[in-house]
Each structure stands twice: as structure tokens, then as C-alpha cells.
Design a protein around this motif. Structure first.
Motif, PDB file in Angstrom:
ATOM      1  N   LEU A 173     -23.901  20.553  50.962  1.00  0.00           N
ATOM      2  CA  LEU A 173     -23.866  19.304  51.716  1.00  0.00           C
ATOM      3  C   LEU A 173     -25.078  18.459  51.348  1.00  0.00           C
ATOM      4  CD1 LEU A 173     -22.817  20.947  55.078  1.00  0.00           C
ATOM      5  CD2 LEU A 173     -21.354  19.624  53.558  1.00  0.00           C
ATOM      6  N   SER A 174     -25.137  17.249  51.872  1.00  0.00           N
ATOM      7  CA  SER A 174     -26.229  16.336  51.518  1.00  0.00           C
ATOM      8  C   SER A 174     -27.574  16.873  52.000  1.00  0.00           C
ATOM      9  CB  SER A 174     -25.977  14.952  52.126  1.00  0.00           C
ATOM     10  OG  SER A 174     -26.223  14.972  53.519  1.00  0.00           O
ATOM     11  N   TYR A 222     -28.243  15.750  55.566  1.00  0.00           N
ATOM     12  CA  TYR A 222     -27.615  16.616  56.563  1.00  0.00           C
ATOM     13  C   TYR A 222     -28.391  17.928  56.673  1.00  0.00           C
ATOM     14  CZ  TYR A 222     -24.521  19.753  58.986  1.00  0.00           C
ATOM     15  OH  TYR A 222     -24.022  20.664  59.879  1.00  0.00           O
ATOM     16  N   TRP A 230     -20.498  10.510  61.113  1.00  0.00           N
ATOM     17  CA  TRP A 230     -21.366  10.541  59.948  1.00  0.00           C
ATOM     18  C   TRP A 230     -20.859   9.550  58.906  1.00  0.00           C
ATOM     19  CZ3 TRP A 230     -25.815  13.301  59.115  1.00  0.00           C
ATOM     20  CH2 TRP A 230     -26.110  14.296  60.040  1.00  0.00           C
ATOM     21  N   GLN A 269     -20.697   9.179  52.929  1.00  0.00           N
ATOM     22  CA  GLN A 269     -21.554   9.663  51.845  1.00  0.00           C
ATOM     23  C   GLN A 269     -22.387  10.870  52.281  1.00  0.00           C
ATOM     24  OE1 GLN A 269     -21.345   6.605  53.032  1.00  0.00           O
ATOM     25  NE2 GLN A 269     -20.913   5.181  51.370  1.00  0.00           N
ATOM     26  N   LEU A 270     -22.711  10.961  53.562  1.00  0.00           N
ATOM     27  CA  LEU A 270     -23.503  12.097  54.053  1.00  0.00           C
ATOM     28  C   LEU A 270     -22.630  13.247  54.518  1.00  0.00           C
ATOM     29  CD1 LEU A 270     -26.287  10.246  56.079  1.00  0.00           C
ATOM     30  CD2 LEU A 270     -26.331  11.015  53.700  1.00  0.00           C
ATOM     31  N   THR A 278     -19.741  14.160  53.017  1.00  0.00           N
ATOM     32  CA  THR A 278     -19.005  14.750  51.909  1.00  0.00           C
ATOM     33  C   THR A 278     -19.722  16.005  51.426  1.00  0.00           C
ATOM     34  OG1 THR A 278     -18.177  12.592  51.239  1.00  0.00           O
ATOM     35  CG2 THR A 278     -18.124  14.338  49.582  1.00  0.00           C
ATOM     36  N   GLY A 279     -18.971  17.060  51.265  1.00  0.00           N
ATOM     37  CA  GLY A 279     -19.544  18.306  50.772  1.00  0.00           C
ATOM     38  C   GLY A 279     -18.712  18.862  49.629  1.00  0.00           C
TER      39      GLY A 279
END
Length: 151
Positions: A53-54, A57, A24, A27-28, A30-31
Motif C-alpha cells: 500500500l502507499s 497509508y 481515501w 491514489q492512496l 490503491t494497493g
């Protein structure tokens, strides 16, 4: 909507790449995990972690969740309840209530046992879950993307 089509196409290409490579973009992936109070107090056991989360995602996992539910129905026991279409945890509670009511009306003895899996999912080693999913035949592409989120 016409201007969004090229963006959606690019997003679909990105998600296909993620599934093919099991990686991944940072940026996507990262939570954030804020601690939300369950009620009164701020002691550790009075707080509930909430994973944020994003949205991308979240959309991907929602689509793949539907696919996984279809896959799960191929092997799950017919009497298993919860996290299944037409067999929710509420269905379990309703069935249990009906059995209790029946025993009460017929003056029959009834006994049972209950368990409460506190934070159960967090205690299961993900590698065991992932291996079981492979053994049961989960599509390897979404599984690779999911495993990448747990690295």
C-alpha cells in the motif's frame, strides 16, 4: 526541514479529512498484491500474498496502530499474548518452553494442544471485526478511515 513543514501540515489536514469522512483518495487507497514464493514451487498454496500500500497509508496506520494498542490494553484479558506490548508471541513460546522444561525436570506429566491459524485474519469477516471494535469503544474517526480501506 523547514520547507517540509507546510507539506507535513497539508498531509495532516488530508489525513484528518480522511478520518472525518471515511474516504481515501484513490491514489492512496490503491494497493498491489504480488505473490511471493514461500519456498520452492509456484502452486497457489506455495505462494504468500503481500499487500503493498502507499507509504502515506503505512505512516498513518503505524501511528494509529500505536493508538489502538493503548486502547486495546483497556479491555484485553491480562493473560492474552501476541500483538501486545510486553506480551509478544515470543513471550508465549518462552513461557511454554519453561513449563515443558519444569515438567521434564520434575518428571511430571504434561499435555497440551496446539492450533495453527492458516490465513486466519483473511477468513474473519471485516464487518464483524469493525462492529466489535465499535462495541469496545475504538475511536470512530480512525475506524472510519480503516473501514474505507476495506471497501
Amino acid at each position: 526541514m523547514q520547507c517540509a513543514r507546510p507539506l507535513l501540515h497539508m498531509l495532516a489536514q488530508l489525513l484528518n479529512w480522511v478520518e472525518s469522512h471515511g474516504v481515501w483518495p484513490e491514489q492512496l487507497a490503491t494497493g498491489y498484491i504480488p505473490l511471493i514464493p514461500k519456498g520452492e514451487g509456484s502452486e497457489p498454496l506455495q505462494l504468500r500474498p503481500l499487500s503493498v500500500l502507499s507509504a502515506i497509508y503505512g505512516a498513518w496506520s503505524g501511528i494509529r496502530l500505536r493508538d489502538c494498542l493503548i486502547w486495546q490494553e483497556k479491555w484485553v484479558h491480562r493473560n492474552a499474548f501476541a500483538f501486545r506490548p510486553q506480551k509478544s508471541a515470543l513471550d508465549t513460546a518462552t513461557l511454554l518452553a519453561a513449563l515443558i522444561e519444569r515438567a521434564h525436570l520434575l518428571k511430571q506429566a504434561l499435555s497440551g494442544a496446539g492450533t495453527d491459524y492458516v490465513k486466519c485474519f483473511d477468513l474473519i469477516p471485516q464487518q464483524i471485526s469493525f462492529r466489535m471494535a465499535r462495541e469496545f469503544g475504538l475511536d470512530p474517526k480512525p475506524q472510519a478511515a480503516l473501514e474505507a480501506m476495506y471497501q
